[in-house]
Write an enzyme that holds these catalytic residues in place. Structure first.
Site, mmCIF file in Angstrom:
data_model
loop_
_atom_site.group_PDB
_atom_site.id
_atom_site.type_symbol
_atom_site.label_atom_id
_atom_site.label_comp_id
_atom_site.label_asym_id
_atom_site.label_seq_id
_atom_site.Cartn_x
_atom_site.Cartn_y
_atom_site.Cartn_z
ATOM 1 N N ASP A 34 113.727 30.748 78.496
ATOM 2 C CA ASP A 34 112.395 31.247 78.842
ATOM 3 C C ASP A 34 112.494 32.732 79.137
ATOM 4 O O ASP A 34 113.485 33.197 79.735
ATOM 5 C CB ASP A 34 111.830 30.506 80.053
ATOM 6 N N GLY A 68 102.833 26.925 73.617
ATOM 7 C CA GLY A 68 101.509 26.463 73.254
ATOM 8 C C GLY A 68 100.766 27.365 72.289
ATOM 9 O O GLY A 68 99.966 26.886 71.486
ATOM 10 N N HIS A 135 93.174 7.973 59.380
ATOM 11 C CA HIS A 135 93.874 7.850 58.100
ATOM 12 C C HIS A 135 93.633 9.058 57.189
ATOM 13 O O HIS A 135 92.574 9.682 57.204
ATOM 14 C CB HIS A 135 93.434 6.574 57.378
#
Length: 206
Positions: A34, A68, A135
């Site tokens: 980090d 993120g 799907h």
């Protein structure tokens, strides 16, 4: 798979990622990288360096990018891929994955997710907690489908788009690349221009 897993990113997303890695019970040793030097541990696992140090671990560890931000995640992925890093797929044991589903390297599938048959998920995607992907979806690279978002059948999501928490994309629709779909928005027609879309039905706010 190697015995070690190196996770880049020791913030909130990294906490969820390491929890999945633990539950998968594949890696004997887990470490973090980090860029915030004030963070020394995450969920009890050591932070041993910064993002730039990842190349030093390529031969000994699988490397997962727990960042993120879609664009930053893409950049790190491409750097590591060019250097030959092994980028695993993380799938929570409580996720449901249908038949003939393809999931690209470096993607994470979180708890409570349902991905139905014949769907393709790209590289470096985040399919977040309790999201559903029905799907024949086509999810391009570096997309984030947020918690509780729902994509109906035959949906296509373009590269680096972000589908907000609790949002809905109706069936047979396309959302182009680099879009942000706001929390709780409902997409009922194709989105062909990049931008930010909010509301019911979803509309552009640029």
């Amino acid at each position: 798979m190697k015995e070690k897993l190196m996770i880049i990113g020791a913030s909130g997303h990294g906490k969820v990622v390491v929890d999945i890695a633990i539950k998968m019970n594949i890696w004997k040793h887990i470490f973090f990288l980090d860029d915030d030097v004030s963070i020394t541990t995450c969920m009890g696992y050591r932070v041993v360096g910064k993002t730039v140090d990842a190349v030093n671990y390529i031969d000994e560890a699988d490397i997962f990018v727990a960042v993120g931000n879609n664009a930053i995640r893409e950049n790190i992925h491409k750097t590591l891929g060019s250097a030959g890093a092994k980028l695993p797929v993380l799938i929570h044991p409580a996720a449901i994955i249908g038949s003939e589903v393809e999931i690209g390297v470096g993607s994470v599938i979180m708890a409570g997710v349902v991905i139905n048959s014949a769907t393709r998920i790209g590289r470096g995607c985040i399919i977040n907690t309790a999201a559903t992907v029905d799907h024949d979806n086509r999810i391009a690279d570096y997309v984030h489908v947020s918690p509780g978002a729902h994509l109906a059948g035959m949906v296509e999501i373009g590269e680096k788009s972000w589908i907000g928490i609790g949002s809905v994309v109706s069936n047979n629709l396309t959302v182009t690349a680099n879009c942000k779909i706001g929390a709780g928005a409902v997409v009922v027609k194709d989105i062909t221009e990049s931008g930010t879309y909010v509301g019911v039905p979803a509309r552009s706010i640029r």
